[in-house]
Write an enzyme that holds these catalytic residues in place. Structure first.
Site, PDB file in Angstrom:
ATOM      1  N   ASP A  95      -0.289   5.234   0.942  1.00 61.66           N
ATOM      2  CA  ASP A  95      -0.546   6.224   1.991  1.00 61.66           C
ATOM      3  C   ASP A  95      -0.586   5.572   3.360  1.00 61.66           C
ATOM      4  O   ASP A  95      -1.354   4.643   3.605  1.00 61.66           O
ATOM      5  CB  ASP A  95      -1.877   6.946   1.728  1.00 61.66           C
ATOM      6  CG  ASP A  95      -1.834   7.797   0.470  1.00 61.66           C
ATOM      7  OD1 ASP A  95      -1.031   8.739   0.425  1.00 61.66           O
ATOM      8  OD2 ASP A  95      -2.598   7.507  -0.462  1.00 61.66           O
TER       9      ASP A  95
ATOM     10  N   ASP B 273       0.850  -1.176   0.000  1.00 61.62           N
ATOM     11  CA  ASP B 273       0.000   0.000   0.000  1.00 61.62           C
ATOM     12  C   ASP B 273       0.896   1.239   0.000  1.00 61.62           C
ATOM     13  O   ASP B 273       2.104   1.152   0.248  1.00 61.62           O
ATOM     14  CB  ASP B 273      -0.895  -0.033   1.242  1.00 61.62           C
ATOM     15  CG  ASP B 273      -1.726   1.225   1.399  1.00 61.62           C
ATOM     16  OD1 ASP B 273      -2.447   1.576   0.451  1.00 61.62           O
ATOM     17  OD2 ASP B 273      -1.633   1.862   2.466  1.00 61.62           O
TER      18      ASP B 273
END
Length: 233
Positions: A26, A24
């Site tokens: 953020d 991922d």
């Protein structure tokens, strides 16, 4: 950047059962979750609405459509989802400028994966325009593939982004290690059948079968990820 590569990347050459690492963006690799909340507060302030701090855990870490839709409904703001999405992306991009801060351990982990030529993908619910801006800090050459939230029919918490990443890299989901920071991302990765390392940034994420929870990326290296995947998976 595009969300596909010309041909599947070969699994790791050292015989490891680990075939790919999917990360991922953020809150996992870059310290930007607070930037999104700041952007939302600013935009709604200009629209004449004040956001409740308790909403932060609801909207941060989720797909743009869900977060923006929740805020429109909660505030009663006179704006469409499409209009708000544009404003939030613009405000976020202005906030991060040319560089974004990396999470502790992110630089070391990405360098190690690249050094060992481990097939690696960036899988984010953020839109392509935002990912391409953040990649200036992360280094686009470190990823064989990037998948944006606006490039799949269903983004997180649905498994689609991780299934696409695994398929494009020529990897089997159970042989993929996913690193996520939110419950939404963890749900997507687990629904895809991947092994998950959770590094919580917003809210608690409990340990569970097939899921390992750590306090920081400083606790994660290639040996750690390889140990998660056994030949029987």
């Amino acid at each position: 950047m595009t969300s596909t590569v010309p041909a599947p990347v070969a699994p790791t050459a050292d015989g490891s059962a680990l075939q790919a690492v999917l990360l991922d963006m953020d809150g996992t690799l870059v310290d930007t979750e607070g930037f999104w909340w700041d952007a939302e507060v600013a935009v709604f302030g200009e629209l004449g609405h004040r956001l409740d701090e308790s909403w932060r855990d609801i909207v941060v870490g989720g797909p743009m459509s869900r977060s923006a839709g929740f805020l429109i409904e909660s505030t009663g703001a006179d704006i469409t989802l499409a209009e708000l999405t544009v404003l939030l992306n613009e405000r976020f991009e202005a906030r991060i400028a040319d560089r974004v801060p990396l999470m502790p351990g992110a630089e070391r982990l990405l360098s190690e994966l690249a050094r060992h030529n481990v097939p690696t993908a960036l899988v984010s619910a953020s839109h392509r325009r935002v990912i391409d801006r953040v990649l200036r800090s992360l280094g686009p050459e470190r990823f064989h593939l990037t998948v944006a939230g606006d490039e799949v029919p269903r983004t997180k918490p649905h498994p689609d982004p991780y299934l696409l990443a695994a398929r494009t890299l020529g990897a089997h989901p159970p042989r993929c290690a996913v690193v996520e920071d939110t419950a939404t991302g963890v749900a997507a990765a687990e629904a895809a059948g991947c092994r998950v390392v959770a590094v919580p940034s917003v809210g608690m994420i409990p340990a569970a079968p097939g899921r390992t929870v750590v306090g920081s990326l400083e606790d994660v290296d290639l040996s750690f990820l390889r140990a998660l995947i056994t030949p029987m998976n």
